[in-house]
Design a protein around this motif. Structure first.
Motif, mmCIF file in Angstrom:
data_model
loop_
_atom_site.group_PDB
_atom_site.id
_atom_site.type_symbol
_atom_site.label_atom_id
_atom_site.label_comp_id
_atom_site.label_asym_id
_atom_site.label_seq_id
_atom_site.Cartn_x
_atom_site.Cartn_y
_atom_site.Cartn_z
ATOM 1 N N UNK A 275 74.718 4.581 90.114
ATOM 2 C CA UNK A 275 74.308 3.785 88.956
ATOM 3 C C UNK A 275 73.942 4.690 87.778
ATOM 4 N N UNK A 276 74.076 4.170 86.572
ATOM 5 C CA UNK A 276 73.654 4.898 85.374
ATOM 6 C C UNK A 276 72.131 4.841 85.266
ATOM 7 N N UNK A 277 71.517 5.931 84.751
ATOM 8 C CA UNK A 277 70.076 5.932 84.568
ATOM 9 C C UNK A 277 69.648 4.855 83.589
ATOM 10 N N UNK A 278 70.473 4.579 82.588
ATOM 11 C CA UNK A 278 70.110 3.600 81.552
ATOM 12 C C UNK A 278 70.645 2.215 81.886
ATOM 13 N N UNK A 279 71.911 2.155 82.261
ATOM 14 C CA UNK A 279 72.586 0.857 82.412
ATOM 15 C C UNK A 279 72.637 0.345 83.842
ATOM 16 N N UNK A 280 72.098 1.124 84.778
ATOM 17 C CA UNK A 280 72.222 0.706 86.162
ATOM 18 C C UNK A 280 73.690 0.545 86.527
ATOM 19 N N UNK A 281 74.024 -0.557 87.193
ATOM 20 C CA UNK A 281 75.426 -0.857 87.501
ATOM 21 C C UNK A 281 76.021 -1.859 86.505
ATOM 22 N N UNK A 282 75.186 -2.412 85.610
ATOM 23 C CA UNK A 282 75.625 -3.559 84.808
ATOM 24 C C UNK A 282 76.712 -3.221 83.804
ATOM 25 N N UNK A 283 76.638 -2.047 83.186
ATOM 26 C CA UNK A 283 77.667 -1.716 82.210
ATOM 27 C C UNK A 283 79.032 -1.586 82.877
#
Length: 550
Positions: free
Chosen positions: A44-52
């Motif tokens: 996952x992204x640190x900022x966007x998690x998996x949502x982006x």
């Protein structure tokens, strides 16, 4: 002895208590819930998690791939550190949340403020007792008897639409043209809901206010493709109060609502003008079960709707009643344009029906039966599978609960879960389009193949529990229980009569475009490589000549 306490001591003590309480709550929730035990996609992204990652791909496709990787229930990281979200295609959870305990799970704080901006406090927005009141009031308007009574008006609107399309083609050289069917079908479905629901003529998109509605909706849909829309949704999840911020996307939604609401005021006044001097309903309203009549009757009873709720429900049905139906027709026409032989087979089925029934068109009951026109019915099911109008939805638990699993989960430490303990506030996400295309459930999930729904091909379909999760008991395609789409019968009839009428008058050819989709109120398309042109479904159309085919 000095008994005073310094300010710094007070601050440090208070901060220590706060941190301790937060840590204690985290540990308590961690050990009394199971969400952290569920498998999760990697990186996952640190900022966007998996949502982006889910947003940048065409709607539902990333979640479909995660189902294949992680199983039918997994967790993913929300953007901006909002916490883990349960994503599921499990029939047990779907039935529990969307059917059995529907009022224990509310719409997300991402979705509800947007619904409020777009349609106000109508049926889509309402929860709990407010929803029960409005639903009970409006159910009679969409009974099968009342929808049957709407059929002649739907046919009339369809014929006006077909005539307008014919004139459009005749204005082009060779009577052929590339048509944005997205624009045209929105006009006819708006006409239909205006006429059958409120006795109002939207003039097939020609009136100034109708143009404002359609343009407003199109502008809003275009904004939903920008990555800033993902940021806006993530911020709304954390800070629902931001729904009142002066953001252009939110202001555009409000402008669309106010345009429709101004029309609604005129509709209400016209209906009220039919009241007799003694307070009896006039001929237009008396004894009727159309939407406007039921709404007006409610306003003069105890515990009925307020004036604003009345207007907001008109806005709700105008918005939801035209956009969802038109989209499914558009994407089906595109699939048929790619399969000329399938077009011919549907026309052949319709021609054979007419030959067997003295040249007449099918009745409402024959369109809806599922057996009189089996290919058309199979096309309808396949269209709903591949292009659900509401391609994803999420719910928030209003209390601690236990989610039953139809398909047990093997946890990260090797244990098997048959249920998931969750805490109040847990978000549960249902990516409907992704569920309807899970590779392990469907043969050729991205291929538009209506024949999979024929009885002789039943072995190709998922088992009954998985089929239920895909929506064929109403659970996801039209939702379920007290939240099942109130107008689903009308939507199915609209779809079938529009598709049948268009195929009998026009031929459709593929322009070779590839569409990508986003959920912006409903499933919205744009052409890959032509993103700057905005939402559209371009298809080449010409006149169908029966003697050339049969």
């Amino acid at each position: 002895m000095d008994s005073t306490i310094s300010v710094s001591t007070l601050i440090s003590t208070g901060l220590g208590i706060y941190i301790t309480s937060r840590v204690a709550k985290y540990l308590y929730d961690y050990y009394t819930a199971d969400v952290h035990k569920i498998p999760s996609p990697a990186r996952p992204s640190w900022v966007w998690g998996h949502e982006m990652a889910g947003f940048v791909r065409s709607c539902g496709m990333q979640y479909r791939d995660w189902f294949d990787q992680c199983g039918t229930t997994f967790r993913y990281k929300a953007a901006l550190g909002a916490g883990d979200i349960i994503c599921t295609a499990d029939a047990g959870i779907i039935n529990h949340v969307l059917t059995k305990h529907i009022y224990d799970y509310e719409k997300s704080p991402m979705v509800r403020p947007i619904a409020e901006r777009l349609v106000g406090h109508g049926l889509v927005w309402a929860e709990g007792d407010a929803h029960k009141l409005q639903r009970n009031l409006l159910n009679p308007a969409f009974s099968i008897e009342n929808v049957r009574n709407m059929a002649p008006t739907v046919q009339e609107c369809t014929e006006r639409y077909i005539t307008a399309l014919e004139n459009h083609l005749l204005s082009h050289p060779g009577a052929t043209a590339v048509v944005d069917v997205q624009e045209w079908t929105s006009k006819v479905t708006l006409d239909i809901i205006g006429r059958v629901g409120f006795g109002h003529d939207f003039m097939l998109g020609q009136s100034p206010e109708t143009k404002r509605i359609l343009d407003g909706w199109k502008n809003q849909a275009n904004m939903g493709f920008d990555r800033s829309a993902m940021l806006g949704m993530a911020l709304l999840r954390l800070f629902p109060a931001l729904s009142s911020a002066p953001v252009e996307a939110l202001k555009a939604q409000e402008r669309t609502r106010e345009t429709i609401k101004s029309i609604a005021r005129g509709i209400v006044q016209e209906a009220r003008d039919n009241l007799g001097e003694d307070g009896d309903w006039g001929e237009k309203v008396k004894g009727a079960t159309d939407i406007i009549s039921l709404l007006l009757k409610s306003c003069v009873t105890d515990h009925g709707l307020t004036e604003d709720e009345l207007l907001d429900n008109i806005v709700t049905f105008v918005v939801a009643g035209h956009e969802t139906a038109s989209g499914t027709v558009n994407y089906t026409l595109l699939e048929l344009a790619r399969q000329p032989e399938l077009q011919r087979e549907i026309r052949r089925e319709l021609a054979e029906f007419r030959n067997e029934h003295g040249g007449r068109e099918p009745t409402f009951e024959e369109y809806m039966s599922g057996t009189k026109l089996p290919l058309l019915d199979a096309v309808t099911k396949e269209a709903l599978r591949m292009y659900p109008a509401a391609p994803q939805t999420e719910r928030i638990a209003t209390k601690d609960d236990i989610l039953p699993l139809r398909n047990p989960i093997t946890t990260t430490d090797g244990k098997v879960l048959t249920e998931i303990r969750i805490k109040k506030g847990q978000t549960i996400f249902f990516p409907v389009l992704g569920i309807n295309r899970i590779t392990s459930r469907w043969t050729d999930p991205d291929v538009f193949r209506p024949s999979r729904w024929f009885p002789e091909n039943a072995h190709e379909l998922p088992d009954k529990s998985q089929l239920a999760a895909a929506g064929w008991n109403g659970s996801l395609v039209f939702s379920a229980g007290s939240r099942i789409c109130i107008g689903y019968r009308l939507a199915l009839y609209e779809f079938k009569i529009l598709l049948a009428s268009m195929l009998q008058r026009f031929a459709f050819e593929d322009e070779g475009v590839k569409l990508e989709f986003k959920q912006v109120g409903s499933l919205q398309p744009r052409v890959v490589g032509r993103e700057s042109e905005g939402v559209q479904v371009p298809i080449r159309m010409s006149f169908f000549e029966e003697e050339d085919e049969f």
